[in-house]
Design a protein around this motif. Structure first.
Motif, PDB file in Angstrom:
ATOM      1  N   GLY A 118      -8.473  43.189   4.977  1.00  0.00           N
ATOM      2  CA  GLY A 118      -7.852  42.187   4.124  1.00  0.00           C
ATOM      3  C   GLY A 118      -6.484  42.578   3.594  1.00  0.00           C
ATOM      4  O   GLY A 118      -5.865  41.843   2.834  1.00  0.00           O
ATOM      5  N   THR A 119      -5.985  43.744   3.990  1.00  0.00           N
ATOM      6  CA  THR A 119      -4.700  44.218   3.481  1.00  0.00           C
ATOM      7  C   THR A 119      -3.563  43.641   4.314  1.00  0.00           C
ATOM      8  O   THR A 119      -3.596  43.689   5.548  1.00  0.00           O
ATOM      9  N   THR A 120      -2.571  43.100   3.655  1.00  0.00           N
ATOM     10  CA  THR A 120      -1.392  42.586   4.340  1.00  0.00           C
ATOM     11  C   THR A 120      -0.359  43.697   4.456  1.00  0.00           C
ATOM     12  O   THR A 120       0.100  44.241   3.443  1.00  0.00           O
ATOM     13  N   LEU A 121       0.009  44.054   5.663  1.00  0.00           N
ATOM     14  CA  LEU A 121       1.015  45.083   5.876  1.00  0.00           C
ATOM     15  C   LEU A 121       2.404  44.453   5.812  1.00  0.00           C
ATOM     16  O   LEU A 121       2.665  43.447   6.474  1.00  0.00           O
ATOM     17  N   GLU A 122       3.277  45.044   5.005  1.00  0.00           N
ATOM     18  CA  GLU A 122       4.611  44.477   4.836  1.00  0.00           C
ATOM     19  C   GLU A 122       5.643  45.133   5.746  1.00  0.00           C
ATOM     20  O   GLU A 122       6.568  44.480   6.213  1.00  0.00           O
ATOM     21  N   GLU A 123       5.517  46.443   5.979  1.00  0.00           N
ATOM     22  CA  GLU A 123       6.482  47.160   6.809  1.00  0.00           C
ATOM     23  C   GLU A 123       5.750  48.123   7.730  1.00  0.00           C
ATOM     24  O   GLU A 123       4.608  48.513   7.476  1.00  0.00           O
ATOM     25  N   ILE A 124       6.428  48.506   8.804  1.00  0.00           N
ATOM     26  CA  ILE A 124       5.910  49.498   9.731  1.00  0.00           C
ATOM     27  C   ILE A 124       7.034  50.465  10.093  1.00  0.00           C
ATOM     28  O   ILE A 124       8.213  50.212   9.806  1.00  0.00           O
ATOM     29  N   CYS A 125       6.672  51.569  10.740  1.00  0.00           N
ATOM     30  CA  CYS A 125       7.688  52.480  11.252  1.00  0.00           C
ATOM     31  C   CYS A 125       8.410  51.817  12.424  1.00  0.00           C
ATOM     32  O   CYS A 125       7.784  51.226  13.298  1.00  0.00           O
ATOM     33  N   GLU A 126       9.709  51.919  12.414  1.00  0.00           N
ATOM     34  CA  GLU A 126      10.503  51.371  13.502  1.00  0.00           C
ATOM     35  C   GLU A 126      10.276  52.179  14.773  1.00  0.00           C
ATOM     36  O   GLU A 126      10.140  53.402  14.711  1.00  0.00           O
ATOM     37  N   ARG A 127      10.199  51.492  15.878  1.00  0.00           N
ATOM     38  CA  ARG A 127      10.031  52.196  17.154  1.00  0.00           C
ATOM     39  C   ARG A 127      11.381  52.772  17.566  1.00  0.00           C
ATOM     40  O   ARG A 127      12.167  52.165  18.297  1.00  0.00           O
ATOM     41  N   LYS A 128      11.628  53.981  17.094  1.00  0.00           N
ATOM     42  CA  LYS A 128      12.904  54.644  17.325  1.00  0.00           C
ATOM     43  C   LYS A 128      12.639  56.103  17.671  1.00  0.00           C
ATOM     44  O   LYS A 128      11.756  56.728  17.074  1.00  0.00           O
ATOM     45  N   GLY A 129      13.394  56.624  18.584  1.00  0.00           N
ATOM     46  CA  GLY A 129      13.128  57.963  19.087  1.00  0.00           C
ATOM     47  C   GLY A 129      13.672  59.097  18.261  1.00  0.00           C
ATOM     48  O   GLY A 129      13.560  60.264  18.660  1.00  0.00           O
ATOM     49  N   THR A 130      14.290  58.800  17.093  1.00  0.00           N
ATOM     50  CA  THR A 130      14.844  59.856  16.254  1.00  0.00           C
ATOM     51  C   THR A 130      14.497  59.636  14.784  1.00  0.00           C
ATOM     52  O   THR A 130      14.176  58.524  14.360  1.00  0.00           O
ATOM     53  N   CYS A 131      14.550  60.728  14.038  1.00  0.00           N
ATOM     54  CA  CYS A 131      14.510  60.683  12.579  1.00  0.00           C
ATOM     55  C   CYS A 131      15.679  61.540  12.090  1.00  0.00           C
ATOM     56  O   CYS A 131      16.564  61.873  12.875  1.00  0.00           O
ATOM     57  N   LYS A 132      15.703  61.879  10.819  1.00  0.00           N
ATOM     58  CA  LYS A 132      16.803  62.661  10.261  1.00  0.00           C
ATOM     59  C   LYS A 132      16.286  63.944   9.618  1.00  0.00           C
ATOM     60  O   LYS A 132      15.149  64.012   9.140  1.00  0.00           O
ATOM     61  N   ALA A 133      17.149  64.968   9.606  1.00  0.00           N
ATOM     62  CA  ALA A 133      16.824  66.229   8.932  1.00  0.00           C
ATOM     63  C   ALA A 133      18.060  66.776   8.254  1.00  0.00           C
ATOM     64  O   ALA A 133      19.187  66.606   8.737  1.00  0.00           O
ATOM     65  N   PHE A 134      17.835  67.439   7.112  1.00  0.00           N
ATOM     66  CA  PHE A 134      18.948  68.026   6.345  1.00  0.00           C
ATOM     67  C   PHE A 134      18.610  69.460   5.981  1.00  0.00           C
ATOM     68  O   PHE A 134      17.496  69.755   5.548  1.00  0.00           O
ATOM     69  N   SER A 135      19.586  70.337   6.146  1.00  0.00           N
ATOM     70  CA  SER A 135      19.441  71.719   5.699  1.00  0.00           C
ATOM     71  C   SER A 135      20.815  72.357   5.623  1.00  0.00           C
ATOM     72  O   SER A 135      21.733  71.966   6.351  1.00  0.00           O
ATOM     73  N   ARG A 136      20.938  73.336   4.743  1.00  0.00           N
ATOM     74  CA  ARG A 136      22.169  74.130   4.698  1.00  0.00           C
ATOM     75  C   ARG A 136      22.109  75.298   5.673  1.00  0.00           C
ATOM     76  O   ARG A 136      23.115  75.988   5.872  1.00  0.00           O
ATOM     77  N   LEU A 137      20.964  75.529   6.265  1.00  0.00           N
ATOM     78  CA  LEU A 137      20.815  76.615   7.227  1.00  0.00           C
ATOM     79  C   LEU A 137      21.494  76.248   8.541  1.00  0.00           C
ATOM     80  O   LEU A 137      21.367  75.109   9.009  1.00  0.00           O
ATOM     81  N   PRO A 138      22.191  77.172   9.175  1.00  0.00           N
ATOM     82  CA  PRO A 138      22.827  76.866  10.464  1.00  0.00           C
ATOM     83  C   PRO A 138      21.802  76.808  11.587  1.00  0.00           C
ATOM     84  O   PRO A 138      20.744  77.436  11.529  1.00  0.00           O
ATOM     85  N   GLY A 139      22.129  76.025  12.603  1.00  0.00           N
ATOM     86  CA  GLY A 139      21.302  75.991  13.791  1.00  0.00           C
ATOM     87  C   GLY A 139      20.064  75.135  13.692  1.00  0.00           C
ATOM     88  O   GLY A 139      19.097  75.339  14.443  1.00  0.00           O
ATOM     89  N   LEU A 140      20.072  74.152  12.792  1.00  0.00           N
ATOM     90  CA  LEU A 140      18.904  73.280  12.637  1.00  0.00           C
ATOM     91  C   LEU A 140      18.617  72.570  13.953  1.00  0.00           C
ATOM     92  O   LEU A 140      19.513  71.994  14.560  1.00  0.00           O
ATOM     93  N   PRO A 141      17.376  72.571  14.430  1.00  0.00           N
ATOM     94  CA  PRO A 141      17.071  71.961  15.733  1.00  0.00           C
ATOM     95  C   PRO A 141      17.268  70.445  15.713  1.00  0.00           C
ATOM     96  O   PRO A 141      17.140  69.805  14.670  1.00  0.00           O
ATOM     97  N   ASN A 142      17.534  69.895  16.873  1.00  0.00           N
ATOM     98  CA  ASN A 142      17.636  68.435  16.987  1.00  0.00           C
ATOM     99  C   ASN A 142      16.448  67.852  17.742  1.00  0.00           C
ATOM    100  O   ASN A 142      16.502  66.724  18.224  1.00  0.00           O
ATOM    101  N   ASN A 143      15.359  68.627  17.841  1.00  0.00           N
ATOM    102  CA  ASN A 143      14.124  68.164  18.456  1.00  0.00           C
ATOM    103  C   ASN A 143      12.959  68.570  17.569  1.00  0.00           C
ATOM    104  O   ASN A 143      12.869  69.730  17.144  1.00  0.00           O
ATOM    105  N   ILE A 144      12.082  67.630  17.261  1.00  0.00           N
ATOM    106  CA  ILE A 144      11.010  67.880  16.299  1.00  0.00           C
ATOM    107  C   ILE A 144      10.081  69.013  16.737  1.00  0.00           C
ATOM    108  O   ILE A 144       9.533  69.735  15.907  1.00  0.00           O
ATOM    109  N   PHE A 145       9.941  69.214  18.038  1.00  0.00           N
ATOM    110  CA  PHE A 145       9.031  70.238  18.537  1.00  0.00           C
ATOM    111  C   PHE A 145       9.619  71.647  18.447  1.00  0.00           C
ATOM    112  O   PHE A 145       8.920  72.622  18.729  1.00  0.00           O
TER     113      PHE A 145
END
Length: 387
Positions: free
Chosen positions: A210-237
């Motif tokens: 009975g729950t009405t869903l208002e939003e979902i995750c967009e079907r997109k192949g990327t997300c975002k990450a932030f860090s001051r550390l150098p060399g942050l990966p660009n792949n989640i794995f």
């Protein structure tokens, strides 16, 4: 032995992690910290805006009293709120700022180097695939663009060929072969038919309580990450290896997941992170956390977490009754039995402690907005030998 502790409005109980059987508190000094902090910070509720400060305050207390080298934080409630509430653009941006302000407050008031990762964009639900003509049981678990039919009938195989909003489909044998799934769990939990929705459509569960869903995750192949550390990966794995490298160098690291924060709201200097592999989008939930924290793809577990088979009944003596763990293998979680101290605090219930398995893993204990306090995974085998 590993233990689960519950704190429900001040009532506290201790249970065996594997069997769920009740245990006594006596002669276990390592539980004092968990009992005291949980009592000081009762969970305010999934849709309560104070939940973000709750996460920060709880984590700051854990950092002060246990002093772990690795902390993992999960701010999941912005996503939960956006899924379950009608929100304007202004309200959404205010909510996102609140989440990020709390994440940075933890970093500011502690001495941890933060690695902040979002789960990616969300979007309003405009079009929902009509599954009324499906005769089997239709299920969606962690990705609103992938669904499955369990107990599919002969008619269902014909129906899916002409369903509006369905981009493609695969039979069970095709899906298992394509993604190299193996073992009892994979076969039992893969649907007879797997459906992939068009990008503009969403799939919803049969009934959906009975729950009405208002939003979902967009079907997109990327997300975002932030860090001051150098060399942050660009792949989640690749994050797990990066985090381990920072810890090995002696840094104190806080991995902070912020769910329900769109790309445009992430801090300046954030980078794109790929979170898609072999046609599977690691949108949120167990898929996302295991990929980010442990570098694991969904087919690494001997079972596909994408689906939930409603016809599987718990066997007598079923294990891990408070956990999302479905096998006896812990899959090398990021905080488990490390040579340094580890702890996690978050509001992504159930899957969070199983992805972290830290010395102490604190999380809200809730199922579908039904709150029942604070749940804590305790590595009593490790803590009992040092405390």
């Amino acid at each position: 032995m590993y233990e689960i502790m519950l704190d429900v409005n001040g009532w506290q109980g201790l249970f065996d992690f594997q069997t769920g059987e009740a245990l006594p508190f006596e002669n276990k000094p390592y539980l004092d910290l968990a009992r005291d902090i949980s009592k000081r910070h009762p969970y305010p509720g999934d849709l309560n805006p104070n939940v973000f400060a709750w996460t920060t305050d709880f984590a700051l207390d854990v950092a002060k009293e246990y002093n772990p080298q690795l902390m993992v934080l999960s701010y999941a409630n912005a996503m939960i709120t956006r899924i379950n509430s009608k929100m304007s653009v202004v309200e959404t941006r205010d909510l996102e700022r609140l989440v990020l302000s709390e994440a940075f407050r933890f970093a500011k008031e502690s001495d941890y180097e933060p690695i902040i990762v979002s789960t990616g964009n969300m979007k309003k639900i405009d079009l929902v695939v009509n599954t009324d003509d499906i005769e089997g049981y239709f299920n969606v678990s962690t990705d609103s663009h992938i669904g499955g039919i369990f107990g599919a009938t002969a008619k269902d195989y014909d129906t899916v060929q002409n369903m509006i909003g369905i981009k493609s489909y695969m039979t069970k044998s095709e899906f298992v072969k394509s993604h190299h799934l193996h073992g009892e769990y994979a076969l039992d939990r893969t649907p007879d038919i797997v459906l992939f929705a068009d990008d503009d459509f969403a799939l919803t569960n049969t009934g959906n309580r009975g729950t009405t869903l208002e939003e979902i995750c967009e079907r997109k192949g990327t997300c975002k990450a932030f860090s001051r550390l150098p060399g942050l990966p660009n792949n989640i794995f690749e994050f797990r290896d990066f985090i381990d490298l920072q810890l090995k160098s002696g840094k104190r690291i806080a991995v902070i997941v912020v769910e329900g924060v769109d790309d445009e709201s992430m801090p300046e200097g954030s980078i794109d992170v790929v979170k898609e592999s072999d046609g599977i989008y690691y949108s949120e939930g167990v898929l996302f956390y295991y990929a980010l924290l442990n570098g694991k793809k969904f087919n690494s577990f001997g079972m596909p977490f994408i689906f939930h088979n409603p016809f599987i009944k718990k066997k007598p003596g079923a294990r891990y009754s408070y956990s999302y763990i479905k096998t006896d293998e812990f899959q090398d979680p990021i905080g488990f039995n490390r040579e340094f101290k580890t702890a996690s605090v978050g509001t992504r219930s159930g899957i969070f402690h199983s992805a972290c398995m830290c010395d102490y893993s604190f999380e809200c204990h809730c199922r579908g907005l039904a709150e029942s306090g604070v749940l804590t995974f305790v590595n009593s085998e490790k803590l009992g030998s040092v405390l």
